[in-house]
Design a protein around this motif. Structure first.
Motif, mmCIF file in Angstrom:
data_model
loop_
_atom_site.group_PDB
_atom_site.id
_atom_site.type_symbol
_atom_site.label_atom_id
_atom_site.label_comp_id
_atom_site.label_asym_id
_atom_site.label_seq_id
_atom_site.Cartn_x
_atom_site.Cartn_y
_atom_site.Cartn_z
ATOM 1 N N LYS A 115 0.837 -1.209 0.000
ATOM 2 C CA LYS A 115 0.000 0.000 0.000
ATOM 3 C C LYS A 115 0.870 1.256 0.000
ATOM 4 N N GLY A 116 0.401 2.263 -0.708
ATOM 5 C CA GLY A 116 1.099 3.536 -0.732
ATOM 6 C C GLY A 116 2.158 3.656 -1.807
ATOM 7 N N ARG A 117 2.404 2.594 -2.551
ATOM 8 C CA ARG A 117 3.427 2.657 -3.599
ATOM 9 C C ARG A 117 2.850 3.071 -4.938
ATOM 10 N N GLY A 118 1.547 3.079 -5.056
ATOM 11 C CA GLY A 118 0.917 3.518 -6.300
ATOM 12 C C GLY A 118 0.903 2.469 -7.391
ATOM 13 N N HIS A 119 1.119 1.213 -7.027
ATOM 14 C CA HIS A 119 1.063 0.141 -8.018
ATOM 15 C C HIS A 119 -0.267 -0.599 -7.893
ATOM 16 N N ASP A 120 -1.315 0.032 -8.413
ATOM 17 C CA ASP A 120 -2.611 -0.631 -8.371
ATOM 18 C C ASP A 120 -2.710 -1.641 -9.521
ATOM 19 N N HIS A 121 -3.789 -2.355 -9.552
ATOM 20 C CA HIS A 121 -3.996 -3.419 -10.537
ATOM 21 C C HIS A 121 -3.812 -2.903 -11.966
ATOM 22 N N GLU A 122 -4.390 -1.747 -12.266
ATOM 23 C CA GLU A 122 -4.322 -1.194 -13.619
ATOM 24 C C GLU A 122 -2.896 -0.798 -14.001
ATOM 25 N N LYS A 123 -2.171 -0.230 -13.056
ATOM 26 C CA LYS A 123 -0.794 0.192 -13.347
ATOM 27 C C LYS A 123 0.104 -1.023 -13.594
ATOM 28 N N ILE A 124 -0.081 -2.070 -12.814
ATOM 29 C CA ILE A 124 0.711 -3.292 -13.015
ATOM 30 C C ILE A 124 0.345 -3.931 -14.352
ATOM 31 N N GLU A 125 -0.923 -3.911 -14.684
ATOM 32 C CA GLU A 125 -1.362 -4.461 -15.971
ATOM 33 C C GLU A 125 -0.748 -3.677 -17.134
ATOM 34 N N LYS A 126 -0.683 -2.367 -17.012
ATOM 35 C CA LYS A 126 -0.064 -1.544 -18.059
ATOM 36 C C LYS A 126 1.417 -1.881 -18.181
ATOM 37 N N LEU A 127 2.100 -2.035 -17.064
ATOM 38 C CA LEU A 127 3.512 -2.411 -17.060
ATOM 39 C C LEU A 127 3.709 -3.738 -17.807
ATOM 40 N N LEU A 128 2.864 -4.713 -17.507
ATOM 41 C CA LEU A 128 2.967 -6.019 -18.152
ATOM 42 C C LEU A 128 2.673 -5.932 -19.644
ATOM 43 N N ASN A 129 1.708 -5.109 -20.018
ATOM 44 C CA ASN A 129 1.410 -4.904 -21.443
ATOM 45 C C ASN A 129 2.573 -4.243 -22.162
ATOM 46 N N ASP A 130 3.233 -3.303 -21.502
ATOM 47 C CA ASP A 130 4.415 -2.657 -22.088
ATOM 48 C C ASP A 130 5.515 -3.686 -22.355
ATOM 49 N N LEU A 131 5.734 -4.586 -21.387
ATOM 50 C CA LEU A 131 6.728 -5.658 -21.570
ATOM 51 C C LEU A 131 6.341 -6.575 -22.725
ATOM 52 N N LEU A 132 5.065 -6.930 -22.791
ATOM 53 C CA LEU A 132 4.579 -7.806 -23.848
ATOM 54 C C LEU A 132 4.791 -7.182 -25.224
ATOM 55 N N MET A 133 4.554 -5.890 -25.332
ATOM 56 C CA MET A 133 4.732 -5.212 -26.622
ATOM 57 C C MET A 133 6.201 -5.234 -27.058
ATOM 58 N N ILE A 134 7.099 -5.052 -26.113
ATOM 59 C CA ILE A 134 8.527 -5.097 -26.460
ATOM 60 C C ILE A 134 8.882 -6.506 -26.934
ATOM 61 N N LYS A 135 8.426 -7.508 -26.208
ATOM 62 C CA LYS A 135 8.704 -8.898 -26.571
ATOM 63 C C LYS A 135 8.114 -9.244 -27.925
ATOM 64 N N LYS A 136 6.912 -8.754 -28.179
ATOM 65 C CA LYS A 136 6.200 -9.040 -29.429
ATOM 66 C C LYS A 136 6.950 -8.499 -30.641
ATOM 67 N N PHE A 137 7.550 -7.321 -30.503
ATOM 68 C CA PHE A 137 8.207 -6.688 -31.641
ATOM 69 C C PHE A 137 9.719 -6.844 -31.637
ATOM 70 N N GLU A 138 10.218 -7.714 -30.769
ATOM 71 C CA GLU A 138 11.676 -7.936 -30.722
ATOM 72 C C GLU A 138 12.124 -8.675 -31.952
#
Length: 138
Positions: A115-138
């Motif tokens: 709590k208090g770190r600002g990593h809610d469900h949506e933010k973590i999901e966005k982070l994971l999607n960002d990683l997926l996009m990099i992997k997808k276009f590697e």
């Protein structure tokens, strides 16, 4: 007598030395070791170079478990993950394991849900999607 606070990575209680240390992803270590390997090959006139076994085994390990092989992708992963204000070890774990779901990410890096770190469900999901996009276009 006061006891030092016990370490607990799930709450980012990992000790000052570790908090201040730079952690590398397997992909980054692979790039560094491959570069060193090339340097050693060029330095030696002997074409049958013998590298120490620990060097060869380390290189094999990080190559096997690297999620990203393209140097530009590896750089992009670090840049993207750095935007999320993660601790170094959190960044390295997420970059190494590339979890696919929020549940998986918080399971391997429990401190994400502190709590208090600002990593809610949506933010973590966005982070994971960002990683997926990099992997997808590697």
């Amino acid at each position: 007598m006061l006891r030092p606070e016990e370490e607990d990575a799930s709450e980012l209680k990992i000790g000052d030395d570790f908090l201040k240390s730079k952690c590398l992803m397997n992909s980054e270590v692979a790039i560094l070791l491959e570069h060193r390997c090339e340097q050693l090959k060029h330095m030696s006139e002997d074409s049958i170079n013998q590298f120490p076994q620990v060097f060869e085994k380390s290189l094999q390990y990080v190559k096997r478990f690297s999620r990203f092989t393209n140097q530009d992708a590896v750089k992009q992963v670090r840049e993207v993950l750095s935007r999320y204000q993660l601790a170094e070890f959190e960044l390295a774990v997420l970059g190494n394991l590339c979890p696919e779901t929020v549940e998986e990410a918080t399971s391997v890096v429990p401190s994400l849900k502190t709590k208090g770190r600002g990593h809610d469900h949506e933010k973590i999901e966005k982070l994971l999607n960002d990683l997926l996009m990099i992997k997808k276009f590697e």
